[in-house]
Scaffold this motif. Structure first.
Motif, mmCIF file in Angstrom:
data_model
loop_
_atom_site.group_PDB
_atom_site.id
_atom_site.type_symbol
_atom_site.label_atom_id
_atom_site.label_comp_id
_atom_site.label_asym_id
_atom_site.label_seq_id
_atom_site.Cartn_x
_atom_site.Cartn_y
_atom_site.Cartn_z
ATOM 1 N N UNK A 79 3.572 -24.688 -2.577
ATOM 2 C CA UNK A 79 4.806 -24.663 -3.625
ATOM 3 C C UNK A 79 4.386 -25.100 -5.002
ATOM 4 N N UNK A 80 3.940 -26.480 -4.722
ATOM 5 C CA UNK A 80 3.482 -27.478 -6.008
ATOM 6 C C UNK A 80 2.333 -26.754 -6.629
ATOM 7 N N UNK A 81 1.278 -26.380 -5.823
ATOM 8 C CA UNK A 81 0.415 -25.779 -6.477
ATOM 9 C C UNK A 81 0.429 -24.341 -7.390
ATOM 10 N N UNK A 82 1.367 -23.666 -6.895
ATOM 11 C CA UNK A 82 1.795 -22.317 -7.554
ATOM 12 C C UNK A 82 2.706 -22.730 -8.886
ATOM 13 N N UNK A 83 3.500 -23.776 -8.858
ATOM 14 C CA UNK A 83 4.331 -24.096 -10.046
ATOM 15 C C UNK A 83 3.522 -24.766 -11.066
ATOM 16 N N UNK A 84 2.417 -25.480 -10.687
ATOM 17 C CA UNK A 84 1.682 -26.261 -11.625
ATOM 18 C C UNK A 84 0.498 -25.348 -12.172
ATOM 19 N N UNK A 85 0.332 -24.298 -11.554
ATOM 20 C CA UNK A 85 -0.784 -23.585 -12.098
ATOM 21 C C UNK A 85 -0.399 -21.961 -12.618
ATOM 22 N N UNK A 86 0.835 -21.443 -11.974
ATOM 23 C CA UNK A 86 1.281 -20.270 -12.356
ATOM 24 C C UNK A 86 0.590 -19.146 -12.033
ATOM 25 N N UNK A 87 -0.481 -19.382 -11.011
ATOM 26 C CA UNK A 87 -1.249 -18.339 -10.322
ATOM 27 C C UNK A 87 -0.861 -18.236 -8.926
ATOM 28 N N UNK A 88 -1.636 -17.299 -8.395
ATOM 29 C CA UNK A 88 -1.494 -16.851 -7.078
ATOM 30 C C UNK A 88 -2.199 -17.715 -5.903
ATOM 31 N N UNK A 89 -1.399 -18.037 -4.774
ATOM 32 C CA UNK A 89 -1.694 -19.186 -4.005
ATOM 33 C C UNK A 89 -1.798 -18.402 -2.629
ATOM 34 N N UNK A 204 -13.188 -29.618 12.741
ATOM 35 C CA UNK A 204 -13.572 -28.516 12.173
ATOM 36 C C UNK A 204 -12.415 -28.030 11.149
ATOM 37 N N UNK A 205 -12.958 -26.794 10.485
ATOM 38 C CA UNK A 205 -12.018 -26.109 9.500
ATOM 39 C C UNK A 205 -10.744 -25.498 10.093
ATOM 40 N N UNK A 206 -9.516 -25.613 9.667
ATOM 41 C CA UNK A 206 -8.485 -25.176 10.334
ATOM 42 C C UNK A 206 -7.942 -23.918 9.560
ATOM 43 N N UNK A 207 -7.976 -24.124 8.253
ATOM 44 C CA UNK A 207 -7.383 -22.941 7.284
ATOM 45 C C UNK A 207 -8.172 -23.097 5.933
ATOM 46 N N UNK A 208 -7.655 -22.651 4.990
ATOM 47 C CA UNK A 208 -8.001 -22.574 3.608
ATOM 48 C C UNK A 208 -6.866 -22.296 2.811
ATOM 49 N N UNK A 209 -6.880 -23.214 1.572
ATOM 50 C CA UNK A 209 -5.994 -22.708 0.432
ATOM 51 C C UNK A 209 -6.931 -22.013 -0.836
ATOM 52 N N UNK A 210 -6.159 -21.019 -1.175
ATOM 53 C CA UNK A 210 -7.085 -20.371 -2.167
ATOM 54 C C UNK A 210 -6.222 -19.896 -3.355
ATOM 55 N N UNK A 211 -6.775 -20.036 -4.807
ATOM 56 C CA UNK A 211 -6.164 -19.951 -5.970
ATOM 57 C C UNK A 211 -6.814 -18.715 -6.757
ATOM 58 N N UNK A 212 -5.887 -17.750 -7.036
ATOM 59 C CA UNK A 212 -6.587 -16.776 -8.061
ATOM 60 C C UNK A 212 -5.396 -16.183 -8.951
ATOM 61 N N UNK A 230 -4.328 -30.341 -2.635
ATOM 62 C CA UNK A 230 -3.496 -29.550 -1.827
ATOM 63 C C UNK A 230 -3.998 -29.366 -0.423
ATOM 64 N N UNK A 231 -5.220 -29.195 -0.395
ATOM 65 C CA UNK A 231 -5.911 -28.836 0.973
ATOM 66 C C UNK A 231 -6.092 -30.358 1.648
ATOM 67 N N UNK A 232 -6.406 -31.305 1.007
ATOM 68 C CA UNK A 232 -6.477 -32.710 1.576
ATOM 69 C C UNK A 232 -5.177 -33.134 2.199
ATOM 70 N N UNK A 233 -4.350 -32.854 1.258
ATOM 71 C CA UNK A 233 -2.776 -33.276 1.716
ATOM 72 C C UNK A 233 -2.475 -32.675 2.991
ATOM 73 N N UNK A 234 -2.818 -31.290 3.139
ATOM 74 C CA UNK A 234 -2.324 -30.812 4.207
ATOM 75 C C UNK A 234 -3.037 -31.157 5.346
#
Length: 271
Positions: A79-89, A204-212, A230-234
């Motif tokens: 949510x924070x990432x989307x508000x700060x960038x205005x892009x799709x997360x 290992x990897x559990x998930x990923x956050x993508x911005x576009x 955002x990925x590191x905090x999660x």
């Protein structure tokens, strides 16, 4: 069987035969025989990096439950990432050779994209998928995607050497995966750049956050540290929750506690 299956706390857990024998107390021959049966019945899968949960175990709800935990841990940061960038997360997880979308945030523009929760794509074709694959052993990547990469239709221009080069580039770039035009928006006739970072656990990897979104590649490069943050905090939230689950229950059962992938001595039983 129960002794063995109880050792796989998470979808990402991978254990060797030696580790399974050590923590279960089973003789090597007995453990190997049971593991063979569990693999044949799809309760477990045997990969080059060890044994992990198979599709039958995941189908009982443990995998969906883990997805729920990841979504909950990531929600605030998405949510924070989307508000700060205005892009799709997007939030996505790795399931075998596929990337599966767990969440999607954005304004009206997000609805024009074909991505949706539950959608699957071959992991090597997506920014988030490659961000996760970069943190798997190379032999496991080939075991997961070798068949798809050998097929020109499914590979879509990727083969084993080119994918390994890209995964090496991602690792050198602090885990950031970029794409100059993975998401095509037919409604506006533009190619959308994207950037992703993996949510990682001790194993290992559990998930990923993508911005576009509708922006240029230079802007996406500038916003990339926010995705990594955002990925590191999660990752930290999930790691803290996992530690909390392990400590008391494992000690009460008198079982070995695993921290950071390293075995510790069995905790004494509290009668």
């Amino acid at each position: 069987m129960t002794l063995i299956l109880d050792m796989f706390e998470h979808r990402s857990t991978r254990l060797s035969l030696v580790e399974i024998c050590t923590h279960s107390g089973l003789p090597r021959s007995t453990a190997h025989r049971i593991l063979d049966q569990l693999v044949k019945l799809h309760w477990l899968e045997h990969t080059p990096s060890g044994y992990c949960l198979g599709r039958r175990s995941l189908g009982l709800g443990g995998y969906d439950g883990r997805h729920g935990e990841i979504r909950e841990a990531a929600a605030e940061h998405l949510h924070e990432l989307q508000l700060r960038t205005g892009l799709v997360v997007h939030l996505a997880a790795l399931e075998g050779a596929d990337e599966v979308f767990l969440d999607k945030l954005g304004g009206p523009f997000a609805r024009t994209l074909q991505s949706h929760v539950g959608r699957r794509s071959f992991a090597h074709l997506t920014t988030g998928g490659r961000a996760m694959l970069a943190w798997l052993p190379p032999e496991e990547v080939e075991a997961l995607l070798g068949k798809q990469l050998a097929n020109p239709v499914q590979g879509r221009g990727w083969d084993v050497p080119s994918l390994h080069r890209e995964l090496n580039r991602i690792r050198r770039n602090r885990g950031l995966s970029f794409d100059r035009g993975e998401y095509a928006n037919a409604m506006v006739g533009r190619i959308l750049p994207s950037v992703a970072a993996a949510i990682r656990g001790p194993q290992g990897p559990m998930a990923a956050i993508c911005l576009c979104g509708e922006t240029n590649f230079a802007t996406m490069e500038r916003l990339a540290p926010l995705v990594a943050e955002a990925a590191a905090r999660t990752s930290r939230v999930l790691s803290a929750e996992a530690r909390g689950r392990r400590q008391v229950p494992a000690a009460r059962r008198g079982q070995a506690v695993r921290t950071g992938g390293r075995p510790l001595a069995s905790a004494p039983s509290r009668a």
